[in-house]
Design a protein around this motif. Structure first.
Motif, PDB file in Angstrom:
ATOM      1  N   UNK A 186       0.847  -1.193   0.000  1.00  0.00           N
ATOM      2  CA  UNK A 186       0.000   0.000   0.000  1.00  0.00           C
ATOM      3  C   UNK A 186       0.883   1.243   0.000  1.00  0.00           C
ATOM      4  N   UNK A 187       0.640   2.135  -0.958  1.00  0.00           N
ATOM      5  CA  UNK A 187       1.343   3.411  -0.993  1.00  0.00           C
ATOM      6  C   UNK A 187       0.340   4.525  -0.735  1.00  0.00           C
ATOM      7  N   UNK A 188       0.641   5.367   0.247  1.00  0.00           N
ATOM      8  CA  UNK A 188      -0.236   6.480   0.603  1.00  0.00           C
ATOM      9  C   UNK A 188       0.451   7.778   0.224  1.00  0.00           C
ATOM     10  N   UNK A 189      -0.158   8.524  -0.689  1.00  0.00           N
ATOM     11  CA  UNK A 189       0.418   9.782  -1.148  1.00  0.00           C
ATOM     12  C   UNK A 189       0.120  10.935  -0.206  1.00  0.00           C
ATOM     13  N   UNK A 190       0.944  11.945  -0.249  1.00  0.00           N
ATOM     14  CA  UNK A 190       0.766  13.115   0.606  1.00  0.00           C
ATOM     15  C   UNK A 190      -0.468  13.932   0.231  1.00  0.00           C
ATOM     16  N   UNK A 191      -0.977  13.725  -0.997  1.00  0.00           N
ATOM     17  CA  UNK A 191      -2.160  14.455  -1.449  1.00  0.00           C
ATOM     18  C   UNK A 191      -3.420  13.596  -1.428  1.00  0.00           C
ATOM     19  N   UNK A 192      -3.342  12.477  -0.717  1.00  0.00           N
ATOM     20  CA  UNK A 192      -4.543  11.670  -0.518  1.00  0.00           C
ATOM     21  C   UNK A 192      -4.722  10.492  -1.445  1.00  0.00           C
ATOM     22  N   UNK A 193      -3.835  10.306  -2.415  1.00  0.00           N
ATOM     23  CA  UNK A 193      -3.949   9.162  -3.324  1.00  0.00           C
ATOM     24  C   UNK A 193      -3.392   7.905  -2.659  1.00  0.00           C
ATOM     25  N   UNK A 194      -4.153   6.826  -2.742  1.00  0.00           N
ATOM     26  CA  UNK A 194      -3.694   5.553  -2.184  1.00  0.00           C
ATOM     27  C   UNK A 194      -3.748   4.492  -3.263  1.00  0.00           C
TER      28      UNK A 194
END
Length: 229
Positions: A186-194
């Motif tokens: 799972x990758x969680x982006x700083x702008x809310x994209x997962x």
């Protein structure tokens, strides 16, 4: 905003490939990372020791992209067969073959094959060795939550990039405690994209054709061959 299938494929095929190679790297290699957590390292070492004995691996997976703010919710399925640093990836109607030297990207929708040579000196080259180097020098990690997923105990390891320019907030690697196989990434982006890559099936030591990782141009007589180098 709903992305068209063509735009979605174009924008995320390369990113998905990196995740596949990333998982392969975690499976096949042992590594030392800054701010090591002993329990996390022990678990990763067990995963490495378990999988190093495999001659090849075949993985069926699900890839999900979610961003509630942008109203994006995309799911795709694919599969990859790997042996050493060679692989055949099928994802979103595209087949990607890496024979150890060259990459062949086959797009039936466009009737096009793109051929490129992997440059070991290229920092952007998507290879296990480069992903290993990147991973070793750029992350801190520690044990995270333990979840029960349909009777399976999944232990997560949290990885945080030490690069302030990295657009990802964190990466979570889920490992099946019993089998010591990767369950998901799972990758969680700083702008809310997962983005989530979930392993649906994991097979090892399958009988493979001697030409499994060989591109056969004769199968694509009417395709445009795009040689990048």
């Amino acid at each position: 905003m709903k992305l068209s299938n063509q735009d979605f494929r174009k924008n995320y095929l390369q990113g998905m490939t990196k995740k596949i190679i990333f998982i392969t790297t975690v499976l096949l290699f042992s590594f030392t990372i800054q701010a090591q957590d002993r329990k996390a390292k022990q678990l990763l070492d067990e995963v490495t020791a378990k999988v190093k004995s495999y001659n090849n691996m075949t993985i069926d997976f699900k890839y999900s992209l979610n961003n509630s703010k942008e109203n994006i919710n995309q799911d795709s399925k694919g599969n990859v067969t790997m042996k050493g640093n060679q692989y055949v990836l099928n994802f979103m109607g595209v087949t990607k073959i890496f024979d150890g030297k060259k990459t062949y990207t086959i797009v039936p929708e466009d009737e096009e094959v793109t051929i490129s040579t992997v440059n070991e000196n290229d920092d952007n080259a998507i290879t296990p060795s480069k992903m290993l180097t990147f991973f070793n020098s750029g992350y801190k990690y520690n044990m995270d939550i333990l979840q029960n997923v349909k009777g399976r105990k999944i232990q997560y390891i949290k990885l945080v990039s030490t690069n302030p320019k990295d657009t990802r907030k964190e990466v979570l690697l889920g490992i099946d405690v019993q089998t010591k196989h990767i369950y998901n990434l799972i990758e969680v982006g700083k702008k809310g994209t997962k983005t989530t890559l979930t392993v649906n099936s994991f097979k090892t030591n399958q009988p493979l054709s001697k030409n499994q990782f060989t591109f056969a141009g004769s199968k694509y007589p009417n395709y445009y061959i795009n040689k990048l180098d």
